[in-house]
Motif scaffolding. Structure first.
Motif, PDB file in Angstrom:
ATOM      1  N   UNK A 140       0.799  -1.132   0.162  1.00 46.49           N
ATOM      2  CA  UNK A 140       0.069  -0.001  -0.027  1.00 46.49           C
ATOM      3  C   UNK A 140       0.683   1.013   0.127  1.00 46.49           C
ATOM      4  N   UNK A 141       0.150   2.215  -0.320  1.00 48.21           N
ATOM      5  CA  UNK A 141       1.103   3.565  -0.035  1.00 48.21           C
ATOM      6  C   UNK A 141       1.558   4.052   1.342  1.00 48.21           C
ATOM      7  N   UNK A 142       2.276   4.913   1.217  1.00 50.05           N
ATOM      8  CA  UNK A 142       3.093   5.459   2.632  1.00 50.05           C
ATOM      9  C   UNK A 142       1.869   5.985   3.424  1.00 50.05           C
ATOM     10  N   UNK A 143       2.053   6.053   4.744  1.00 50.22           N
ATOM     11  CA  UNK A 143       1.112   6.865   5.733  1.00 50.22           C
ATOM     12  C   UNK A 143       0.033   5.852   5.783  1.00 50.22           C
ATOM     13  N   UNK A 144      -0.052   4.466   5.681  1.00 49.82           N
ATOM     14  CA  UNK A 144      -0.805   3.849   5.941  1.00 49.82           C
ATOM     15  C   UNK A 144      -0.546   2.658   7.314  1.00 49.82           C
ATOM     16  N   UNK A 145      -1.278   2.138   7.992  1.00 46.75           N
ATOM     17  CA  UNK A 145      -0.713   0.998   8.895  1.00 46.75           C
ATOM     18  C   UNK A 145      -2.095   0.587   9.687  1.00 46.75           C
ATOM     19  N   UNK A 146      -1.894  -0.322  10.523  1.00 49.47           N
ATOM     20  CA  UNK A 146      -2.889  -0.820  11.507  1.00 49.47           C
ATOM     21  C   UNK A 146      -2.534  -1.341  12.571  1.00 49.47           C
TER      22      UNK A 146
END
Length: 380
Positions: free
Chosen positions: A203-209
């Motif tokens: 996925x793109x940078x600035x994503x997580x969970x």
């Protein structure tokens, strides 16, 4: 450039990821979950779809237990600081990233004790050492799944069983494993799973969970607008709203969903096989180069597609600079935000040159890296 820095972030992403992000920005770039108009609802549906995709990916029975963050560091801080209270004890290892170690060290001033389990020179952890470190007040065990320095795969299933048997919470940092290695939160007895969206999940940078086990309540770091229970001045307890204050990165999350769809279509086992083959090919190609020292296990089933090496006694940043400037090969040098791991393998002063391979790398590119290292070895 030949890009061998996938442990930092994967590049390139699948075309579908770029297309999904662009569409979410241009076609329905409204604030998700705040308004009732069509664009806002479409953005919210995109987030809901990715939440469900992640739940299926990690065998999370209730998608609402999946909280979106901006990166694995935020997820780790939320989990570690949200669980531990004064008088508690936490166990971790010397192979951790500073995203684990710094929050734990910070909590010492809050009256929280810690034990850091020493790995061997290959970065391997013996689960029995963790078992022996458990105290009456041990609340949490935190380990990485895969070392970002040596690529060593830790025995998370065995550690999870120990945690379950002792009724201790287990948090896993999946920064280097999510998207390439199978993760089942039930079978591995994982209470909290932190992961970035921009690495193996494509996925793109600035994503997580952050996955939070059903029924587990952790302290919220942030309070604010959630788009729900707006009449109350108190942060809602509902999942995941209580942990997702503020506007979510909907284009990034939609792009993350596209990355997961790509992995599902390609087959995670095929991605893993490709990365294993490239890693073995690289290791076989460099192991006899004069002056090369390789760190971590040589058994490809005990390591991921992350290879740390040094050449003679030359500073790692100098080798990385030569690779970049003369061969157009991108790697990472230095300490990789993992000082205790470097101390463990004896590279705290020199650092290492880290090669990390991804799904879009090829044997031809690996050949160029092998030849580059052979040439550099003769010149330095």
């Amino acid at each position: 450039m030949i890009y061998f820095d996938n442990a930092a972030t994967t590049f390139p992403k699948p075309d579908s990821v770029y297309e999904s992000v662009m569409e979410a920005m241009k076609e329905y770039g409204a604030n998700p979950g705040r308004s009732g108009h069509k664009m806002s609802l479409r953005a919210n549906r995109g987030i809901f779809e990715t939440r469900n995709l992640l739940a299926g990916f990690f065998n999370i029975k209730n998608p609402m237990n999946m909280v979106f963050t901006f990166n694995a560091t935020e997820s780790l801080n939320l989990g570690i600081k949200g669980i531990l209270k004064a008088g508690d004890h936490v166990i971790t290892t010397t192979m951790e990233h500073n995203s684990v170690l710094r929050p734990i060290k910070y909590l010492e001033k809050k009256g929280i004790e810690n034990t850091i389990i020493q790995a061997n020179s290959k970065g391997e952890i013996d689960p029995e050492d963790i078992k022996m470190a458990i105290r009456k007040n041990t609340k949490l065990i935190v380990t990485t799944h895969i070392s970002n320095l040596t690529g060593t795969i830790l025995p998370v299933k065995e550690i999870g069983k120990i945690a379950k048997d002792k009724k201790i919470l287990y948090m896993v940092d999946a920064a280097q494993s999510a998207g390439v290695y199978d993760i089942d939160v039930d079978k591995m007895n994982i209470s909290l799973l932190a992961f970035p969206g921009h690495k193996g999940l494509l996925g793109p940078l600035g994503t997580g969970g952050l996955y939070i086990r059903e029924g587990l309540k952790i302290e919220r770091i942030y309070q604010g607008g959630t788009g729900s229970a707006s009449e109350s001045l108190i942060q809602p307890d509902t999942m995941p709203d209580g942990y997702e204050s503020g506007t979510l990165n909907s284009p990034g999350i939609v792009g993350l969903g596209a990355g997961i769809k790509y992995i599902n279509n390609k087959g995670i086992e095929n991605i893993r096989k490709h990365e294993e083959e490239l890693t073995k090919y690289f290791l076989d190609g460099i192991k006899d180069i004069e002056g090369i020292k390789i760190y971590g296990p040589m058994d490809i089933k005990k390591r991921a597609a992350v290879v740390a090496l040094n050449m003679k006694d030359i500073d790692s940043s100098e080798i990385a600079y030569i690779l970049d400037e003369e061969y157009d090969i991108g790697v990472r040098s230095g300490l990789h935000c993992a000082p205790l791991a470097h101390k463990t393998i004896g590279t705290l002063d020199q650092g290492v040159v880290r090669f990390s391979f991804g799904i879009f790398n090829s044997k031809k590119e690996v050949d160029q890296a092998i030849n580059a290292l052979k040439e550099i070895s003769k010149e330095v």
